[in-house]
Design an enzyme around this catalytic site. Sequence first.
Site, mmCIF file in Angstrom:
data_model
loop_
_atom_site.group_PDB
_atom_site.id
_atom_site.type_symbol
_atom_site.label_atom_id
_atom_site.label_comp_id
_atom_site.label_asym_id
_atom_site.label_seq_id
_atom_site.Cartn_x
_atom_site.Cartn_y
_atom_site.Cartn_z
ATOM 1 N N GLU A 217 6.841 -10.066 2.614
ATOM 2 C CA GLU A 217 5.846 -11.138 1.212
ATOM 3 C C GLU A 217 5.601 -10.576 -0.352
ATOM 4 O OE1 GLU A 217 1.811 -11.743 4.458
ATOM 5 O OE2 GLU A 217 1.594 -10.952 2.777
ATOM 6 N N GLY B 2 1.099 -1.320 -0.473
ATOM 7 C CA GLY B 2 -0.346 -0.553 -0.001
ATOM 8 C C GLY B 2 0.683 1.361 0.247
#
Lengths: 502, 502
Positions: free
Chosen positions: B293, B270
């Site tokens: 991740e 984000g």
Amino acid sequence: MSGRIRNRQWAAKVVEAEEAAGLIGPGENVGMSGFTGAGYPKEVPGALAKRVAVAHEHGEPMKVGLWTGASTAPELDGALAEVEGIDLRLPYQSDPVSRAKINEGRLDYTDIHLSHVAQRVWQGIYGDLDVAVVEVSGITEDGRLIPSSSVGNNKTWLEQADRVIVEVNSWQSEHLEGMHDVYYGTALPPHRRPIPITHPADRIGVPHLDCPLEKVIAVVETESPDRNGAFTPPDAISEQIAGHVLDFLELEVAAGRLPRELLPIQSGVGNVANAVLAGLENGPFHGLTAYTEVIQDGMLQLIESGRMEMASATAFSLSPTAVERFNRDAAAFRDKIVLRPQEISNHPEVVRRLGCLAMNGIVEADLYGNINSTHLMGSRIQNGIGGSGDFARNAYVSIFVTPSQAKGGDVSTIVPMVSHVDHTEHDVDVIVTEQGLADLRGLSPKQRAERVIEHCAHPDFRPALRDYFERSQRSAFGLHTPHLLDESLSWHQRYVRTGSMR
Amino acid sequence: MSGRIRNRQWAAKVVEAEEAAGLIGPGENVGMSGFTGAGYPKEVPGALAKRVAVAHEHGEPMKVGLWTGASTAPELDGALAEVEGIDLRLPYQSDPVSRAKINEGRLDYTDIHLSHVAQRVWQGIYGDLDVAVVEVSGITEDGRLIPSSSVGNNKTWLEQADRVIVEVNSWQSEHLEGMHDVYYGTALPPHRRPIPITHPADRIGVPHLDCPLEKVIAVVETESPDRNGAFTPPDAISEQIAGHVLDFLELEVAAGRLPRELLPIQSGVGNVANAVLAGLENGPFHGLTAYTEVIQDGMLQLIESGRMEMASATAFSLSPTAVERFNRDAAAFRDKIVLRPQEISNHPEVVRRLGCLAMNGIVEADLYGNINSTHLMGSRIQNGIGGSGDFARNAYVSIFVTPSQAKGGDVSTIVPMVSHVDHTEHDVDVIVTEQGLADLRGLSPKQRAERVIEHCAHPDFRPALRDYFERSQRSAFGLHTPHLLDESLSWHQRYVRTGSMR
């Protein structure tokens, strides 16, 4: 030089408890031994509390930061809390006086995962550790420390403290020697290596604690029992809960999801836990192991009967009669029990690798599988999270157990929304009450709610829970986890107002 | 036989997507590839959705259980949710159509830690996996699969599924070959061994996925881009948040609590995360690593500029321009990036050992440091917990970031009590908004509340938060975590009623 202090240099440091306590200053952080009422220092804390009381009488401020392994006893937590001698308490307590002070807002308490303490102290998060006060069961000829009935954070305290006070408690069994496994291989990142445990029996360290003599400012000799309560036989409710747990374990084995000898058991402390252990005695399982925090009576019995092959823990918590049996057959227990530092007994890495079956008691659970382990009505601390998070999050199966009612039926332990969350919906596999067992694995929130209501809630509270759940599904802001926010905590509000959720 | 399918036996299985989708039956569980919009199958899901729509038109029920790595894309989640073709969805989604269906109560969703999926599937918790639909970037001469832009749960799907459909996407870079590290050493307990990773760069597996040819029922050739959004430069709020995070990291280094090259960074996806990564570009840190991740644009840039030496992840999530740069300089990135299965990228054991610095976005935080990452107003799912729990619980420092307001100022992201808990007070170290940073480590709940209000809350909401906190301390049921239960969720209630917390 007593029989327990087999080294002259250490023996030369023996003083009375009062003198030792006098070496602890106001505002200092003190790391004390003790885990679940085992292996805590018996005399220095009381002497320190007296000093604090005198100081306060003279209008002099005196408090210390108090760090331990976990809960201790009235002689430690109780005595120091009573005189308001504690500044910040961590990481766990279960003492009635401490608890009252915390809930009156007179004592700051930080309630943290027991596996996190050592690394946090190394990191310096809580400030410097000034003094360690550690009970041991003896000192060897070459000046190494024979741990007591708990290991807890003692390795960390001895390493980190500037000054060390040792209590040598000759009440502790001499047979403890050789039972401990103190691992000196932990480090801060980026220097960490795998913890080389692949079975609860693995010994990866040494049987003694090290402490440089030059840090030792006092040695105190004591002869005092641990806080060992009498063993209460399981009540009917606990036995029903245990029965559901045992049925579940049998079904898991039948389904091929657990091996016949199960996986290493972690069991919280208390009546229900003891009932499950007692149930295992008569169940179909053999070759059991435990990788847990505390060895209680029930677990000792499993070892005695041959059902359990190996138990790894960080502390004992035995009744006086069990202590007697332990001392009588110490040699037989020696190769079946390992006591480790709590950073290892509760280490997420090991818990995950071994695939522990975690069983812990709770305060309350909600429809969607969230668990409150610590707070009454959202605000009042009971004890703390202890190791339940270390185990539940990383366990192979995380099981939470509670009677469906408390306070003589005034409280439902299954509520619309828990008033505090210690284990989230993502970490809770199975909830068990005397009513039944809800296996929540793989279910969506609404599917969980149906199981929790029908399998776990007390029948008296089921209609109100069903009603809440049904109305929530009609008018909640979203239907993934339907809640009516103006009602979700109303059961707790009613209890605070009237003394009953009914 | 196209250039991407270099094995004749595999090439002989090529069919159209419609034919492949026809091999998936109603009620089956389907494990699809895909993680954060990367490496999901591009054509079979759409063809399956068409089949479902036709079946539903004829009044025939047809749904499948849909398991993935994490979020996918409109062509997968969106298409199948739109036709109501999904029975149970797991473990994570972020699709607007799925989300709407879940919140309408028309789609069951179980939102679980990404590191838990593989072991749960092996355990059989979600039932049998009937079909795997996995995108790869090619098939080698000897019939091994070259993974695509994400690894996710593909190893598990290929091992566990009865039947396998492979999509070979020639849009994916050929340079991906050799970048993956698929570890085949995991097992169910009691057979687990330590995961031998001690540095983000460690390669412990093989670069290809294995799949027995006899399980393969179809191979589909595609040439379609991942869901790659354009890169948005950080806004002012994100830059302020990033600035506070960077200041904190510098202070931690100065205090000796972090090494100068920091520790492996985990970063959620984000704007704010990208701003932090952009900030690291100009900060004082060199020799950075990531154990995370997803590799986003910001991380690729850190590698390009030489600030970051190594990034381990399970997926890419790049903008089209970043993909271009990646393809141009693939050789340079090859030894700086490792893509692993998500059971390893998010493994609690490795996260704890490496001491990750975890940075994740949230929905809201409360006074006492509890975090809601998933639910709006307690009931409406946003996306899911994803890997944030895997990292936060086991991290060396767990940092949560959010603007202090949302919905144009109608929502305060700092509230008296969160309406859902995904990360408990025990797992939250630092909360950051554009207003400032609250370091909660080692603090009691009331100490935390003061910091959260004064450092994180938007000034417009501070007086009301102070007022709540002060009144709570006068009349709560206990003063450890003082709450007024009839008001604690009133801000959310007001929002539901009026569209604003103000």
